[in-house]
Design a protein around this motif. Structure first.
Motif, PDB file in Angstrom:
ATOM      1  N   TRP A 229     -91.992  23.958  56.605  1.00  0.00           N
ATOM      2  CA  TRP A 229     -93.069  24.221  57.561  1.00  0.00           C
ATOM      3  C   TRP A 229     -93.896  22.972  57.838  1.00  0.00           C
ATOM      4  CZ3 TRP A 229     -91.416  27.498  53.777  1.00  0.00           C
ATOM      5  CH2 TRP A 229     -90.892  28.710  54.200  1.00  0.00           C
ATOM      6  N   GLY A 230     -93.380  21.812  57.479  1.00  0.00           N
ATOM      7  CA  GLY A 230     -94.048  20.565  57.831  1.00  0.00           C
ATOM      8  C   GLY A 230     -95.048  20.046  56.818  1.00  0.00           C
ATOM      9  N   TYR A 231     -95.114  20.646  55.630  1.00  0.00           N
ATOM     10  CA  TYR A 231     -96.032  20.140  54.612  1.00  0.00           C
ATOM     11  C   TYR A 231     -95.404  18.937  53.903  1.00  0.00           C
ATOM     12  CZ  TYR A 231     -99.098  24.134  55.220  1.00  0.00           C
ATOM     13  OH  TYR A 231     -99.970  25.057  55.750  1.00  0.00           O
ATOM     14  N   LYS A 232     -96.192  17.879  53.789  1.00  0.00           N
ATOM     15  CA  LYS A 232     -95.698  16.626  53.228  1.00  0.00           C
ATOM     16  C   LYS A 232     -96.620  16.146  52.106  1.00  0.00           C
ATOM     17  CE  LYS A 232     -93.766  15.254  57.707  1.00  0.00           C
ATOM     18  NZ  LYS A 232     -93.794  14.248  58.786  1.00  0.00           N
ATOM     19  N   PHE A 233     -96.234  15.025  51.532  1.00  0.00           N
ATOM     20  CA  PHE A 233     -97.027  14.413  50.460  1.00  0.00           C
ATOM     21  C   PHE A 233     -98.485  14.295  50.900  1.00  0.00           C
ATOM     22  CE2 PHE A 233     -99.052  10.903  48.336  1.00  0.00           C
ATOM     23  CZ  PHE A 233     -98.616  10.973  47.027  1.00  0.00           C
ATOM     24  N   TYR A 238    -101.974  11.827  38.447  1.00  0.00           N
ATOM     25  CA  TYR A 238    -101.613  10.765  37.489  1.00  0.00           C
ATOM     26  C   TYR A 238    -101.237   9.457  38.192  1.00  0.00           C
ATOM     27  CZ  TYR A 238    -101.452  14.718  34.290  1.00  0.00           C
ATOM     28  OH  TYR A 238    -101.772  15.848  33.563  1.00  0.00           O
ATOM     29  N   GLY A 239    -101.939   9.138  39.268  1.00  0.00           N
ATOM     30  CA  GLY A 239    -101.744   7.854  39.937  1.00  0.00           C
ATOM     31  C   GLY A 239    -100.511   7.757  40.810  1.00  0.00           C
ATOM     32  N   VAL A 240     -99.806   8.850  41.045  1.00  0.00           N
ATOM     33  CA  VAL A 240     -98.605   8.825  41.892  1.00  0.00           C
ATOM     34  C   VAL A 240     -99.026   8.684  43.355  1.00  0.00           C
ATOM     35  CG1 VAL A 240     -96.624  10.152  42.700  1.00  0.00           C
ATOM     36  CG2 VAL A 240     -97.250  10.203  40.280  1.00  0.00           C
ATOM     37  N   ASN A 241     -98.429   7.725  44.055  1.00  0.00           N
ATOM     38  CA  ASN A 241     -98.680   7.578  45.496  1.00  0.00           C
ATOM     39  C   ASN A 241     -97.401   7.886  46.271  1.00  0.00           C
ATOM     40  OD1 ASN A 241     -97.067   5.248  45.317  1.00  0.00           O
ATOM     41  ND2 ASN A 241     -98.838   3.916  45.041  1.00  0.00           N
TER      42      ASN A 241
END
Length: 659
Positions: A229-233, A238-241
């Motif tokens: 449905w178009g949901y992204k990062f 914990y500092g994940v980019n």
């Protein structure tokens, strides 16, 4: 049928007898159903609520409306959608932790929230009981029912009045709902699109049979389940980019199956069996772990719930234009299979197989044709596997006995023109295999997967699991363009700068609030524009209830000048204003943004600089917060009464000892 559902059905029947309109679940939220959505988010919500049934006693005095939605007629199934308007004065908490965790903590606090709920059967029963209660009942507890605070709803989403929202929960069939997860998400997506929400976040903790879907679908499709449905990062913990997240996805998807099979088959015999089972069902070569999970999940979507799946994969299809007869193709196939048998199920190069077969078949063109056609297909009781060696980059072949792959394999014989295997698998067996691979490759790796190239698997899986906050941008940062409309009106998108904010005063360059849609008559003047901007921003933001526009940036115009004559199409409209009265002063003191009075200083070894919703611990000397996981405090252990971070410990060690 459960008693809860009986109560809910009785409630809906009673409401229908009262003449309340029933809407189609599958189209609710589309333009025209029930209303044309043609304004700002706030205007669209107001227009929608005009079609709802005003409720009482459901949300502790807050205004609420309900909509009856028909899922299907035969058999009849109706559900209720509730919309609850929560003013800032009625909120238990002034601040929004969901905004803070997803990175929107800098947003100004809004005047209102709107909760959209598809209640659970228990909640429907509670609604019915509450509706039946007498308003004059001496029992005061009956008037304190709050639908918003109940847990376990089929769906619960909340919007701030500026159009930013959060999807708080989705509970499908596995949690007792009459709706599947994808049906709920389709419905939510239609609502967000129709209402013209800005951005919507969610905390993805969805699981199926104990498997985290963000990891399972990440390996298979390169995106979480909600990515459909178009949901992204949105934001990692914990500092994940985002770049780290994407690299983790690529690393785990690209793991070669041949190497995994070689290392894991020593510890788990079933691994090799599962790999072979689905290679036999596939009509293409599967090289990586991502290929395998992609195929298995796609196969799951096609399988009937209880029935088996018949896969017919032609190994060699001799077309009418083929220059070799079926008899010659069959003979060459048998020779190649016999040569591979003599290799005792080890991988051999294409050239080695070809050379062995040439002792019996002199036509090299025929051999090349059969070798090309045989790859990853079944002949007799064997699967002929073909794979590119990742080290030597040479094509290799290997035989696998499929009697170990399928519980009751049928004897497969060569027919005149083609080899057709019939392999059966049930949905239950498929889910069992997916769970086995998920557990032993992605979650509970053996020591054999902790070295070399395989050490990337646990690390990548951890990074993917630490990426929970997803965001969808439903309407882009509204292009701030003048938009024409019907009925002699036009729309204008305006942004605001507050002059009495010190951080904004230096240059007046960056608006601190998202732009708002302002609707004006074609005859509107600059003065009308200022009044409309004031009204809109006062309605949206709690702190701006006394907001006053002073000037419009880069616009030289008198108050009596027409807006359409002064503003060019596509021009960015930014207004400067102030909020200097006593109310504004008080609000400055208690903070105006969603992160509230949070003065936490986060400096974690993982790189995190802000509170991301994970468990934190405070150093008793420097008063800096760090994740308990990063300082090796397990989640099942209590936080110690005294804690020193590594830096403070080192400083203490080097302090001179007292005499």
């Amino acid at each position: 049928m459960s008693s809860h559902l009986d109560v809910g059905a009785a409630y809906c029947r009673k409401r229908r007898r009262g003449g309340e309109r029933v809407f189609k679940f599958r189209s609710f939220g589309e333009n025209g159903c029930p209303v044309e959505f043609d304004g700002s988010f706030r205007d669209n919500v107001k227009a929608l609520l005009e079609y709802g049934h005003l409720e009482s006693n459901l949300c502790n005095g807050m205004l609420s409306w309900s909509f009856q939605l028909e899922v299907h007629r035969h058999p009849p199934l109706h559900i209720l959608l509730f919309v609850v308007e929560e003013p800032i004065e009625a909120s238990i908490s002034l601040y929004c932790k969901h905004c803070q965790y997803v990175g929107w903590g800098c947003h100004m606090i809004c005047n209102k929230k709107y909760h959209f709920l598809l209640p659970s059967k228990d909640a429907v029963a509670a609604c019915f009981s509450c509706g039946e209660s007498n308003l004059d009942d001496p029992n005061p507890e009956k008037g304190k029912f709050n639908l918003v605070e109940l847990q376990g709803h089929i769906m619960h989403g909340v919007f701030h009045s500026n159009g930013f929202g959060h999807l708080l929960c989705v509970n499908g069939v596995e949690m007792g709902s009459d709706l599947a997860g994808y049906q709920i998400m389709d419905f939510w997506d239609r609502l967000c699109t129709g209402l013209q929400a800005r951005k919507v976040s969610l905390n993805d903790t969805s699981t199926k049979r104990g498997m985290e879907l963000r990891l399972l679908h990440g390996v298979a499709y390169g995106e979480p389940w909600f990515g459909r449905w178009g949901y992204k990062f949105g934001r990692g913990c914990y500092g994940v980019n985002e770049p780290i997240y994407q690299k983790a996805i690529e690393a785990i998807q690209g793991m070669p199956l041949c190497l995994l099979n070689h290392h894991l088959s020593i510890s788990y015999n079933d691994i090799s069996v599962i790999f072979s089972r689905y290679q036999a069902l596939a009509d293409h070569s599967m090289v990586t772990l991502g290929d395998l999970f992609d195929f298995m999940l796609e196969l799951r979507s096609r399988l009937p719930k209880e029935n088996s799946f018949d896969s017919c994969n032609p190994a060699i299809l001799v077309e009418t234009s083929c220059r070799w007869s079926p008899k010659r193709v069959e003979a060459a196939t048998r020779v190649i299979v016999e040569a591979l048998k003599r290799a005792e199920f080890r991988w051999v190069s294409r050239q080695e197989v070809r050379d062995a077969a040439r002792a019996y078949i002199g036509d090299t063109g025929l051999l090349d044709f059969v070798l090309k056609s045989l790859g990853n297909h079944i002949v007799g009781n064997y699967l002929v596997r073909r794979c590119l060696n990742p080290v030597t980059k040479v094509l290799e072949y290997c035989l696998e006995d499929i009697s170990t792959v399928f519980p009751n394999p049928e004897t497969l014989l060569l027919s005149n023109s083609k080899v057709i295997p019939s392999c059966k698998i049930t949905k239950a067996q498929l889910m069992k295999d997916i769970s086995f691979l998920f557990k032993h490759i992605l979650k509970e790796q053996k020591p054999t997967l902790s070295t070399g190239i395989f050490s990337a698997i646990p690390m990548a899986a951890r990074i993917i699991l630490d990426t929970k906050f997803l965001v969808k941008e439903y309407s882009e940062e509204l292009s701030m363009k003048v938009k024409s409309s019907l009925n002699g009106k036009f729309k204008l998108f305006c942004a605001v700068i507050l002059r009495n904010d010190e951080e904004i005063d230096e240059g007046l360059k960056k608006p601190m609030l998202p732009c708002e849609c302002v609707t004006l008559q074609e005859t509107a003047t600059i003065k009308d524009l200022k009044l409309e901007v004031e009204k809109n921003f006062r309605q949206v933001y709690w702190r701006l209830r006394s907001f006053a526009v002073e000037t419009i940036v880069n616009l030289n115009a008198k108050g009596s000048d027409l807006v359409l004559g002064s503003v060019e199409m596509g021009q960015k409209i930014v207004v400067v204003g102030s909020n200097d009265d006593q109310t504004g002063m008080i609000m400055n003191e208690v903070m105006m943004c969603e992160w509230g009075l949070n003065s936490r200083i986060v400096e974690c070894p993982c790189g995190a600089k802000e509170d991301d919703g994970e468990r934190l611990i405070l150093c008793d000397i420097c008063e800096v917060w760090q994740h308990t996981r990063c300082v090796r405090i397990p989640n099942n252990e209590e936080i110690p009464h005294v804690f020193l971070c590594k830096q403070c410990e080192e400083k203490i060690m080097f302090l001179p000892s007292l005499p």
